[in-house]
Scaffold this motif. Structure first.
Motif, PDB file in Angstrom:
ATOM      1  N   SER A 528       0.861  -1.172   0.000  1.00 45.89           N
ATOM      2  CA  SER A 528       0.000   0.000   0.000  1.00 45.89           C
ATOM      3  C   SER A 528       0.901   1.226   0.000  1.00 45.89           C
ATOM      4  CB  SER A 528      -0.886  -0.023   1.249  1.00 45.89           C
ATOM      5  OG  SER A 528      -1.624   1.165   1.334  1.00 45.89           O
ATOM      6  N   GLU A 529       0.999   1.882  -1.139  1.00 46.99           N
ATOM      7  CA  GLU A 529       1.994   2.947  -1.315  1.00 46.99           C
ATOM      8  C   GLU A 529       1.940   3.971  -0.178  1.00 46.99           C
ATOM      9  OE1 GLU A 529       2.300   4.737  -5.213  1.00 46.99           O
ATOM     10  OE2 GLU A 529       3.257   6.522  -4.378  1.00 46.99           O
ATOM     11  N   THR A 530       0.754   4.431   0.141  1.00 46.56           N
ATOM     12  CA  THR A 530       0.642   5.475   1.159  1.00 46.56           C
ATOM     13  C   THR A 530       0.245   4.911   2.523  1.00 46.56           C
ATOM     14  OG1 THR A 530      -1.617   5.810   0.404  1.00 46.56           O
ATOM     15  CG2 THR A 530       0.050   7.277  -0.501  1.00 46.56           C
ATOM     16  N   ALA A 531       0.303   3.594   2.640  1.00 43.44           N
ATOM     17  CA  ALA A 531       0.010   2.904   3.908  1.00 43.44           C
ATOM     18  C   ALA A 531      -1.420   3.147   4.369  1.00 43.44           C
ATOM     19  CB  ALA A 531       1.015   3.302   4.991  1.00 43.44           C
ATOM     20  N   GLU A 532      -2.323   3.239   3.415  1.00 42.14           N
ATOM     21  CA  GLU A 532      -3.723   3.432   3.837  1.00 42.14           C
ATOM     22  C   GLU A 532      -4.397   2.092   4.120  1.00 42.14           C
ATOM     23  OE1 GLU A 532      -4.396   3.107  -0.620  1.00 42.14           O
ATOM     24  OE2 GLU A 532      -2.847   3.865   0.737  1.00 42.14           O
ATOM     25  N   LYS A 575      10.060  19.086  -7.019  1.00 46.25           N
ATOM     26  CA  LYS A 575      11.115  19.929  -6.452  1.00 46.25           C
ATOM     27  C   LYS A 575      12.094  19.047  -5.691  1.00 46.25           C
ATOM     28  CE  LYS A 575      10.983  24.166  -3.756  1.00 46.25           C
ATOM     29  NZ  LYS A 575      11.343  25.277  -4.620  1.00 46.25           N
ATOM     30  N   GLN A 576      13.368  19.241  -5.897  1.00 46.92           N
ATOM     31  CA  GLN A 576      14.356  18.425  -5.198  1.00 46.92           C
ATOM     32  C   GLN A 576      14.827  19.164  -3.954  1.00 46.92           C
ATOM     33  OE1 GLN A 576      14.694  15.312  -5.983  1.00 46.92           O
ATOM     34  NE2 GLN A 576      13.436  15.565  -7.831  1.00 46.92           N
ATOM     35  N   THR A 577      14.687  18.507  -2.807  1.00 50.26           N
ATOM     36  CA  THR A 577      14.940  19.194  -1.535  1.00 50.26           C
ATOM     37  C   THR A 577      15.860  18.423  -0.588  1.00 50.26           C
ATOM     38  OG1 THR A 577      13.042  18.110  -0.554  1.00 50.26           O
ATOM     39  CG2 THR A 577      12.639  20.247  -1.590  1.00 50.26           C
ATOM     40  N   MET A 578      16.165  17.169  -0.908  1.00 49.41           N
ATOM     41  CA  MET A 578      16.875  16.272   0.015  1.00 49.41           C
ATOM     42  C   MET A 578      16.036  15.957   1.252  1.00 49.41           C
ATOM     43  SD  MET A 578      20.850  17.611  -0.256  1.00 49.41           S
ATOM     44  CE  MET A 578      21.450  16.523   1.036  1.00 49.41           C
ATOM     45  N   ARG A 579      14.745  16.266   1.185  1.00 49.67           N
ATOM     46  CA  ARG A 579      13.859  15.924   2.305  1.00 49.67           C
ATOM     47  C   ARG A 579      12.817  14.920   1.814  1.00 49.67           C
ATOM     48  NH1 ARG A 579      14.149  21.669   3.069  1.00 49.67           N
ATOM     49  NH2 ARG A 579      15.618  22.085   4.764  1.00 49.67           N
ATOM     50  N   LEU A 580      12.321  14.119   2.719  1.00 49.37           N
ATOM     51  CA  LEU A 580      11.272  13.171   2.342  1.00 49.37           C
ATOM     52  C   LEU A 580       9.995  13.935   2.021  1.00 49.37           C
ATOM     53  CD1 LEU A 580      11.688  10.328   5.024  1.00 49.37           C
ATOM     54  CD2 LEU A 580      12.862  10.611   2.824  1.00 49.37           C
ATOM     55  N   SER A 581       9.230  13.418   1.084  1.00 47.34           N
ATOM     56  CA  SER A 581       7.936  14.041   0.781  1.00 47.34           C
ATOM     57  C   SER A 581       7.016  13.838   1.979  1.00 47.34           C
ATOM     58  CB  SER A 581       7.328  13.404  -0.464  1.00 47.34           C
ATOM     59  OG  SER A 581       6.940  12.074  -0.162  1.00 47.34           O
ATOM     60  N   ASP A 582       5.989  14.645   2.045  1.00 48.66           N
ATOM     61  CA  ASP A 582       5.024  14.508   3.136  1.00 48.66           C
ATOM     62  C   ASP A 582       4.390  13.118   3.109  1.00 48.66           C
ATOM     63  OD1 ASP A 582       5.635  17.045   3.830  1.00 48.66           O
ATOM     64  OD2 ASP A 582       3.808  17.964   2.999  1.00 48.66           O
ATOM     65  N   ALA A 583       4.079  12.656   1.908  1.00 49.12           N
ATOM     66  CA  ALA A 583       3.422  11.342   1.789  1.00 49.12           C
ATOM     67  C   ALA A 583       4.346  10.242   2.317  1.00 49.12           C
ATOM     68  CB  ALA A 583       3.044  11.080   0.340  1.00 49.12           C
ATOM     69  N   ASP A 584       5.630  10.309   1.945  1.00 51.92           N
ATOM     70  CA  ASP A 584       6.578   9.298   2.429  1.00 51.92           C
ATOM     71  C   ASP A 584       6.746   9.391   3.949  1.00 51.92           C
ATOM     72  OD1 ASP A 584       7.091   7.890   0.127  1.00 51.92           O
ATOM     73  OD2 ASP A 584       8.965   8.938  -0.368  1.00 51.92           O
ATOM     74  N   THR A 585       6.825  10.606   4.460  1.00 53.56           N
ATOM     75  CA  THR A 585       6.985  10.773   5.906  1.00 53.56           C
ATOM     76  C   THR A 585       5.797  10.158   6.642  1.00 53.56           C
ATOM     77  OG1 THR A 585       8.231  12.796   5.540  1.00 53.56           O
ATOM     78  CG2 THR A 585       7.331  12.479   7.749  1.00 53.56           C
ATOM     79  N   ARG A 586       4.605  10.437   6.140  1.00 58.03           N
ATOM     80  CA  ARG A 586       3.403   9.882   6.783  1.00 58.03           C
ATOM     81  C   ARG A 586       3.402   8.357   6.726  1.00 58.03           C
ATOM     82  NH1 ARG A 586       0.702  14.418   4.621  1.00 58.03           N
ATOM     83  NH2 ARG A 586       0.201  13.250   2.738  1.00 58.03           N
ATOM     84  N   ALA A 587       3.834   7.809   5.580  1.00 59.82           N
ATOM     85  CA  ALA A 587       3.873   6.345   5.447  1.00 59.82           C
ATOM     86  C   ALA A 587       4.856   5.754   6.457  1.00 59.82           C
ATOM     87  CB  ALA A 587       4.252   5.955   4.019  1.00 59.82           C
TER      88      ALA A 587
END
Ligand code: BGC
Ligand code: BGC
Length: 681
Positions: A528-532, A575-587
């Motif tokens: 589940s990509e977004t862990a839903e 956008k490249q930021t070297m930070r995790l996306s919000d979706a990845d962080t939530r997962a």
């Protein structure tokens, strides 16, 4: 800074019929007679006879493979007009000549390249070979019949070719600390490239990436010159030992980008302006530091590995510090290209300019050509790629001709450049075998090659954290997989894959990390990509997060946003930021809170910031880099089929603000230091 991205042509030319095979040259049929003549001591008579290639009753000296290369070069050079010489110094792009290869004949073009994503209509090995052979025939249809040299960016396998084996990008290879494996990968890359036509690759990048905000960090083997130098076995794999270039599984290599491409200073004033804040920038260091961090890898590349060509960097150097007015573009740097590289280090290959790079020099186009040719550039990558640019090589040829006619470029400089280029063509055996030797065509994307890519992916994984021995996973439990990069080969392979920028697609043959997990796990696998989906308490969680593909300045942190690539469906680039996306962080948060264990795998071209609060929730953390087409190599180490042995090729920062951060810095305090990597079993 010229970073004007312009759309590439949307329509591809129709497929063309296979080329006719060139008639075997008359001299080849007559070789026994020639040998007899030589045996009879008639060498002088043969050599002194006035001949042209047109009445090829006997071999001309340059056509005689029995003669030493320098003698063949001298003979050929003596027969060439200025137009033929300048043609040899000119490189066009595939798109420029595809509809009408007679442009190659008429302009005496010496070389053609495929830019990133510039592929035949049907992107198959045979179509590639047919295409290169069709251009080759056009080159042979000239009075002297000088063969064409075809170049391509095989920077992690022959990535432009659909079905080629796609290896981890260099940053992952640096993590393996396995020079023998890197040599083997170079050899496979050479075999797959040459079997499909191109005889020359613009690889390896022997860049030393010092600031991970750079969009080309993944093209670097690592942040220290010693690590990069140890991986120059890539050159041996590509070229073979001296004398092996004419074999059907070897290509001419290019050390790039000379020099200091990874040493540029981040320019805050350019962040988020649409320009590149760091790629193609300025090295603001002392000459001593430049020698240590930029030039050092070129010494063994030339002296030990005999690299055949060198590509100057888009970047500039400013050894004086202070204002930018002193910055000198590498394509204009006679002191480094001619004095240091050619004279002091004895580099006897040729220098190929980067993509329209000379156009970034000051002055008129005539000034730009004059400066770069006199600085030591031998061949000029001057694509047009209509309708992108109004002019390219078609402007280069008359401009250089005029400069020679008016003595602003000497005939000696032209002869030196052409001799270097011809030497490579002779060494590649192109005069004897101009057309593609398809012996190894069936090896492209073979099982054996994929097995090496899988091994490389496994060896490149770096285990950064492993609480309570979470890894390796036992395999008999249920597994819950989430994250944006769990099931996407395009994201695993990164830039320079099928297209210049790469894409988030599942087109490249291979296995995603999810595929690999499904094969390794013996329990049930839920994805589940977004862990839903519901997370079973007894499951081992694996969250595969990370970056989307990019190339060059588009990968700079703060680099341009750009939406033209049709392969990306016109969607604006992430956008490249070297930070995790919000979706990845939530997962990550969800899975780590609910699953029995939680392993986070970071698929990215460089380190990504893991905030302390998030890190505390993670049991095991893996730097996966851009592992290529074999996601199964990643699951091999996750499930203990192979041990974790990779070591960090770059320092892993705590924050983006720590950049640039490199081992040896005063007050060095990364999250994980250079060389770090836990082992399993
Ligand atoms: C890149 C080179 C590459 C060339 C040809 C340039 O933009 O800097 O690394 O070899 O394009 O694609
Ligand atoms: C080409 C690349 C090249 C880049 C440079 C692209 O259109 O496909 O090969 O490196 O332009 O700007």
């Amino acid at each position: 800074m010229s970073s004007d991205p312009t759309p590439r042509p949307s329509s591809r030319p129709a497929p063309r019929p296979a080329p006719r095979r060139a008639p075997r040259r008359a001299w080849r049929r007559r070789r026994p007679a020639l040998l007899a003549a030589l045996a009879a001591g008639a060498l002088a008579a043969v050599l002194l006879q006035p001949q042209t290639a047109a009445d090829a009753d006997e071999a001309l000296p340059y056509q005689d493979p029995g003669l030493p290369v320098p003698q063949r070069v001298a003979d050929l050079l003596g027969r060439m007009s200025l137009a033929e010489k300048i043609g040899q110094m000119t490189q066009a792009e595939r798109v420029d000549v595809d509809a009408d290869p007679s442009l190659i004949t008429d302009n005496r073009l010496g070389s053609v390249l495929s830019g990133g994503g510039s592929v035949p209509a049907e992107n198959t090995p045979t179509a590639w070979a047919d295409m290169v052979d069709r251009y080759q025939q056009a080159a042979l249809d000239t009075p002297l019949g000088i063969p064409l040299l075809y170049g391509v960016d095989s920077v992690h396998g022959h990535g432009n070719l659909l079905g080629a084996t796609v290896f981890p990008h260099n940053i992952g290879l640096g993590a393996t600390r396995d020079p023998a494996l890197v040599e083997r990968i170079g050899h496979i890359t050479a075999e797959e490239t040459r079997a499909s036509g191109p005889q020359w690759v613009f690889a390896p990048c022997i860049c030393v990436a010092r600031d991970d905000r750079w969009g080309r960090t993944y093209e670097s083997f690592g942040e220290t010159p010693s690590l990069v130098t140890s991986m120059e076995t890539a050159i041996d794999g590509l070229q073979g030992a001296p004398g092996q270039l004419d074999e059907p599984d070897r290509v001419l290599a290019t050390a790039k980008h000379f020099a200091g491409d990874g040493l540029t200073a981040y320019d805050d004033s350019l962040a988020d302006t649409g320009s590149y804040p760091i790629d193609q920038g300025i090295d603001r260091v002392t000459r001593a530091e430049f020698d240590r961090l930029a030039l050092a890898p070129y010494v063994p590349a030339i002296k030990e590995h005999h690299v055949g060509s060198v590509m100057p960097s888009f970047s500039s150097t400013d050894f004086n510090g202070g204002d930018t007015d002193d910055a000198v573009k590498m394509h204009a740097n006679a002191d480094l290209l001619t004095t240091w590289l050619k004279q002091q280090q004895g580099f006897d290959g040729f220098v190929i300019s980067d993509w329209r790079a000379i156009r970034q020099l000051p002055g008129t186009y005539a000034d730009q050509v004059k400066t770069s040719v006199n600085a030591g550039v031998d061949m000029f990558m001057e694509p047009i790629q209509a309708p992108n640019n109004p002019t390219g090589w078609d402007e280069f040829i008359p401009t250089l001709t005029q400069l020679v006619d008016t003595d602003q470029v000497s005939m000696a400089r032209i002869d030196d450049a052409v001799s270097r280029i011809l030497t490579a063509k002779f060494e590649l055996g192109l005069f004897e075998h101009p057309f593609t030797d398809r012996t190894h065509l069936a090896q492209i994307g073979s099982k054996a090659h994929h097995a090496v890519a899988r091994q490389a992916a496994a060896e490149s994984q770096v285990l950064l954290r492993n609480q309570r021995h979470t890894l390796p996973l036992r395999g008999n439990h249920d597994v819950y997989v989430a994250g944006s990069n769990a099931d996407n080969i395009g994201n695993q392979t990164g830039g320079w894959t099928l297209t210049w920028q790469g894409g988030s697609t599942n087109v490249v043959p291979g296995t995603t990390i999810l595929d690999g997990i499904e094969r390794s796990a013996r329990g049930a696998v839920t994805y589940s990509e977004t862990a839903e989906k519901r997370i079973p308490r007894k499951a081992d969680g694996i969250v595969v997060v990370g970056e989307t593909p990019y190339a060059e300045g588009f990968g700079d942190v703060g680099g341009p946003q750009w939406a033209w690539d049709p392969a990306d469906g016109g969607v604006p680039r992430q956008k490249q930021t070297m930070r995790l996306s919000d979706a990845d962080t939530r997962a990550v948060q969800k899975v780590c809170a609910q699953a029995k264990s939680c392993t986070v795998v970071v698929v990215s071209g460089r380190p990504m910031v893991i905030p302390p609060a998030l890190l505390r929730q993670i049991d095991a953390l893996v730097a996966s880099w851009l592992p290529g087409s074999e996601g199964a190599g990643v699951s091999d180490v996750l499930f203990g089929r192979r041990p974790f042995t990779g070591k960090l090729p770059v320092s892993w920062p705590r924050t983006v603000a720590q950049e640039p951060i490199n081992v040896g810095d005063p007050g060095y305090d990364p999250l994980y230091r250079y060389g770090f990597g836990l082992r399993t079993r």
